[in-house]
Design an enzyme around this catalytic site. Structure first.
Site, PDB file in Angstrom:
ATOM      1  N   TYR A 409       0.866  -1.186   0.000  1.00 46.91           N
ATOM      2  CA  TYR A 409       0.000   0.000   0.000  1.00 46.91           C
ATOM      3  C   TYR A 409       0.902   1.234   0.000  1.00 46.91           C
ATOM      4  O   TYR A 409       1.981   1.220  -0.584  1.00 46.91           O
ATOM      5  CB  TYR A 409      -0.960  -0.063   1.198  1.00 46.91           C
ATOM      6  CG  TYR A 409      -2.165   0.828   1.050  1.00 46.91           C
ATOM      7  CD1 TYR A 409      -2.999   0.717  -0.063  1.00 46.91           C
ATOM      8  CD2 TYR A 409      -2.458   1.792   2.006  1.00 46.91           C
ATOM      9  CE1 TYR A 409      -4.106   1.534  -0.213  1.00 46.91           C
ATOM     10  CE2 TYR A 409      -3.569   2.617   1.867  1.00 46.91           C
ATOM     11  CZ  TYR A 409      -4.389   2.481   0.750  1.00 46.91           C
ATOM     12  OH  TYR A 409      -5.474   3.296   0.601  1.00 46.91           O
ATOM     13  N   LYS A 464     -19.877 -19.894 -10.045  1.00 45.74           N
ATOM     14  CA  LYS A 464     -19.174 -19.684 -11.314  1.00 45.74           C
ATOM     15  C   LYS A 464     -17.727 -19.277 -11.054  1.00 45.74           C
ATOM     16  O   LYS A 464     -16.798 -19.746 -11.727  1.00 45.74           O
ATOM     17  CB  LYS A 464     -19.890 -18.596 -12.116  1.00 45.74           C
ATOM     18  CG  LYS A 464     -19.516 -18.557 -13.578  1.00 45.74           C
ATOM     19  CD  LYS A 464     -20.231 -19.638 -14.357  1.00 45.74           C
ATOM     20  CE  LYS A 464     -20.076 -19.459 -15.851  1.00 45.74           C
ATOM     21  NZ  LYS A 464     -20.934 -20.375 -16.599  1.00 45.74           N
TER      22      LYS A 464
END
Length: 789
Positions: A409, A464
């Site tokens: 970060y 999925k």
């Protein structure tokens, strides 16, 4: 919302860990304000701190200990301890029982208390080498003199080993093992020397306790599940003809593993399935883990001379389930999968067998209803095992320190941001975009459920995402968009496209789906595919090519009937033309009959997508068009194709009956009606399953790896031909094997590389690949994934 296991529902707002089974409430006290329960909870916490067992495991041991005569404040005597061990296959007055008692009675007060019991189990199950060695030493030091003599070692090895091992051989091996201790011949081995030697020679620790007896099932359950069975399992035997009641008679329910022998499970005298110690799923009673409604599941009869059984009682397992214990969750997953497979097998032909056996129509209907309810309960339980849902996010870089975080970060993350700003293609190098697919739906056409909305479609979209990861090695975010307006849905897909390397549009209703897919692809430079349209078409196309080759027919010479003109049926009809079938030889049917030129609704709506496949034919019904047809492709409703219709089709007909869960004609019925038929369905329990998972993970994998800007028609055809080609490599390629198996690891390399090659040849690939090296890399990846699974 509360969880359901074994028909046991966690009771919201209850005091303690309360579970309801039907009208019976079972309590495993936790956080109870009463002094007894508070004391028990305190004991459990303290024992957990001082052992290698998890809190729910300690809770289960305490529960067993108290049920079998122990108390929180006092230990149990040698005689009581013998009775305590009996269910675990250790005879009360045996040498093993006596030695376990002496080994556990560390303070030598003539009793075994809870702390001593848990400490011993902890050392035996998960102890470090020193803890385990110290426990073994106490176990084998029969005369308690602080040394281990040869006769002591030999006696205990012979007493705890499998009865199948020849005693003379075992004695010889034990003496040879003992002789390896340096001071074996000079007064006996001390604890210090024993611990030191064991650290060098790990094989000095043969199995003790239940491990040896449970050996037949060790390789059939995951490691965590094995530990639960070691911790909580108990033994009993059944003789030939004796029955294990899997219904309401087993009031608490349980799971029963066969260690020796075989059993037959039946309902109303009709065999449901056989199981033996050699079976992949060597257990019965799995129904009790998912429903308290067990009276309809029949009885298990021993069919061998003797059945040795390891029982895992549901009430003992509940504390582990409550705490999402890994091993308990593994047991639920493994046996739930077996339950599903067994119910699928039972479904095939059970009604006919039951009728022939004289079972009443009412009982047959009730059993069918029970199976349906049971599958529904397993499906709900599956989604709550362990972490809710089916997907999580796991970091791909180390982030354990402040320095790591400052790169992952701020401030370090600024560097890849600046690089991508200067060159958007760098997003594939510095982010997950190159292996990230968006699974986007508005829930307007979910499975067979219809328009259930965006939020209700989330379990399907998560599923999925799981398939993308499992088969294609791709990560996915499921995005449920609460928007039924096509233009607004298109805007959302376009806006989030920079996040992904590709977008899989899912469960969007026709006809909007055709426009949405086309328009999103026009606006985005990443591959876009609506799998409901193209996935089925690609796999059915592979089956078509192989089936025609087997019977000596050519695509340009056949006549095809398509029943059902939704997204999949319409796209299949169009795609078959790409594979060589003449447009005039494809006749589609829907609820209004044949889709023909001049049909009133098509004339009234010249923009209807059905006009693209309308045939200039005088035929008006499914019965008429099937006469003389070579291929039937069904994406409509179960039972639509009758035997008399099938009989009128041409020689060696191809029938792809893809309605789910019940095909347009049942597989056994079709084969009985036309022995020359080549048939595929959408079901995994019949041959030739037309399953989208054979295509979409690999199309996206190939497209993302070459950074394709679209999914073009040549890429789809390449996928179909690669799938068909792989099936032809099977040694059993033929009428019942025209489609590869979904779990074939070669699909990743064959299909993905074919798709990437077609993308490069078509000019939509932005990255050139060395195809041979790429294929080899995918083969290695698939092999590693299959090994890790």
């Amino acid at each position: 919302m509360f969880r359901m296991y074994g028909g046991l529902q966690r009771v919201p707002g209850s005091v303690g860990s309360a579970w309801r089974a039907g009208n019976t409430k079972l309590f495993l006290p936790r956080f109870d304000s009463s002094s007894t329960s508070s004391n028990r909870w305190g004991v459990i916490k303290e024992l957990t701190k001082s052992s290698n067992l998890a809190l729910p495991e300690v809770e289960s041991v305490v529960s067993q200990y108290l049920r079998r005569g122990g108390s929180l404040s006092e230990g149990i005597s040698r005689e009581e301890f013998g009775r305590f061990l009996s269910p675990f296959g250790v005879e009360a007055d045996s040498l093993s029982a006596q030695r376990y008692f002496d080994a556990l009675d560390v303070n030598k007060d003539g009793t075994v208390d809870l702390k001593e019991l848990v400490t011993g189990i902890s050392a035996g199950l998960r102890g470090n080498p020193q803890e385990l060695a110290e426990f073994r030493f106490r176990l084998w030091d029969i005369n308690g003199d602080g040394t281990l003599q040869e006769d002591e070692f030999v006696k205990l090895i012979c007493a705890t080993a499998s009865p199948k091992v020849n005693q003379a051989t075992l004695t010889k091996m034990a003496k040879a093992t003992y002789a390896r201790f340096p001071s074996a011949s000079s007064g006996g081995v001390t604890l210090e020397e024993f611990v030191k030697s064991v650290a060098i020679y790990q094989d000095l620790l043969p199995p003790v306790g239940k491990s040896e007896s449970m050996a037949p099932i060790k390789d059939k359950v995951p490691k965590g599940a094995w530990e639960v069975l070691q911790l909580l399992g108990s033994f009993f035997t059944l003789d030939e003809g004796e029955a294990l009641n899997l219904g309401e008679g087993e009031t608490e329910g349980g799971l029963y593993f066969l260690l020796d022998g075989s059993m037959r499970v039946s309902y109303e005298g009709v065999t449901l399935f056989d199981v033996s110690a050699e079976s992949d799923a060597p257990y019965v009673g799995e129904v009790s883990l998912f429903t308290s409604e067990r009276s309809n599941y029949g009885r298990a009869h021993a069919t061998s001379k003797r059945c040795r059984i390891l029982a895992l009682r549901l009430v003992d397992m509940l504390p582990l389930v409550y705490h999402d214990h890994k091993g308990a969750c593994q047991i639920l997953e493994v046996v739930g999968t077996s339950l599903f497979e067994r119910l699928q097998e039972i479904e095939v032909g059970f009604d006919r067998k039951a009728e022939a056996a004289g079972v009443s129509e009412e009982a047959i209907k009730e059993f069918a209803s029970f199976r349906k309810r049971l599958l529904a309960k397993w499906a709900l339980s599956y989604h709550t095992i362990g972490t809710n849902g089916k997907i999580t996010i796991t970091p791909s870089k180390q982030v354990g320190t402040a320095a790591d975080l400052s790169v992952a970060y701020s401030p370090g993350v600024a560097e890849p941001c600046i690089a991508i700003q200067g060159d958007p293609e760098k997003s594939y190098d510095y982010t997950s975009r190159g292996h990230l697919v968006g699974v986007v739906s508005n829930g307007t056409a979910v499975l067979g459920l219809g328009n259930i909305g965006a939020l209700a479609s989330k379990p399907v979209m998560e599923g999925k995402a799981v398939l993308f990861k499992q088969f294609g090695g791709l990560d996915s975010f499921d995005v449920e968009v609460d928007q039924s307006d096509p233009e607004e849905f298109i805007k959302v897909c376009t806006a989030i496209a920079p996040t992904f390397g590709g977008i899989n549009i899912e469960d969007v209703k026709a006809p909007e789906c055709f426009y949405i897919e086309k328009e999103v692809q026009r606006r985005c430079n990443i591959p876009i595919m609506h799998d409901d349209q193209h996935g089925t078409a690609l796999i059915a196309g592979a089956g078509l090519l192989n089936g025609l080759e087997l019977v000596g027919k050519r695509p340009e010479d056949i006549r095809v009937v398509v029943s059902g003109c939704g997204a999949a049926g319409f796209t299949c009809a169009k795609y078959f033309i790409s594979l060589g079938v003449k447009k005039e030889n494809i006749i589609a049917c829907d609820i209004n009959g044949t889709v023909h030129v001049g049909r009133a609704d098509l004339v009234a709506d010249p923009e209807s997508y059905l006009n693209e496949i309308a045939n200039d034919t005088p035929l008006r019904s499914l019965v008429e068009v099937l006469d003389g047809a070579d291929v039937f492709l069904g994406l409509s409703v179960g039972g639509l194709l009758k035997p008399n219709m099938l009989r009128t089709m041409n020689d060696n007909p191809l029938v792809f009956a893809l309605a789910n869960p019940y095909p347009e004609i049942d597989y056994p019925l079709a084969c009985a009606t036309r022995p020359d038929v080549i048939m595929g369905t959408g079901r995994s329990d019949y041959p030739n399953q037309i399953n989208n998972v054979l295509a979409f993970p690999y199309i996206f994998r190939g497209a993302l790896d070459c950074r394709a800007s679209a999914v073009c028609e040549p890429m789809k055809v390449a996928a179909t031909k690669a799938i068909a080609g792989l099936a032809k490599e099977y040694p059993h390629f033929g009428r019942t094997a025209i489609i590869p198996k979904p779990f074939d690891p070669l699909l990743l390399s064959r299909v993905s590389s074919a798709v990437a090659e077609a993308a490069m040849e078509s000019g939509v690939a932005r990255k050139a690949l060395d195809l041979e090296a790429y294929k080899n890399r995918l083969e290695m990846e698939a092999e590693q994934r299959s090994m890790s699974n």
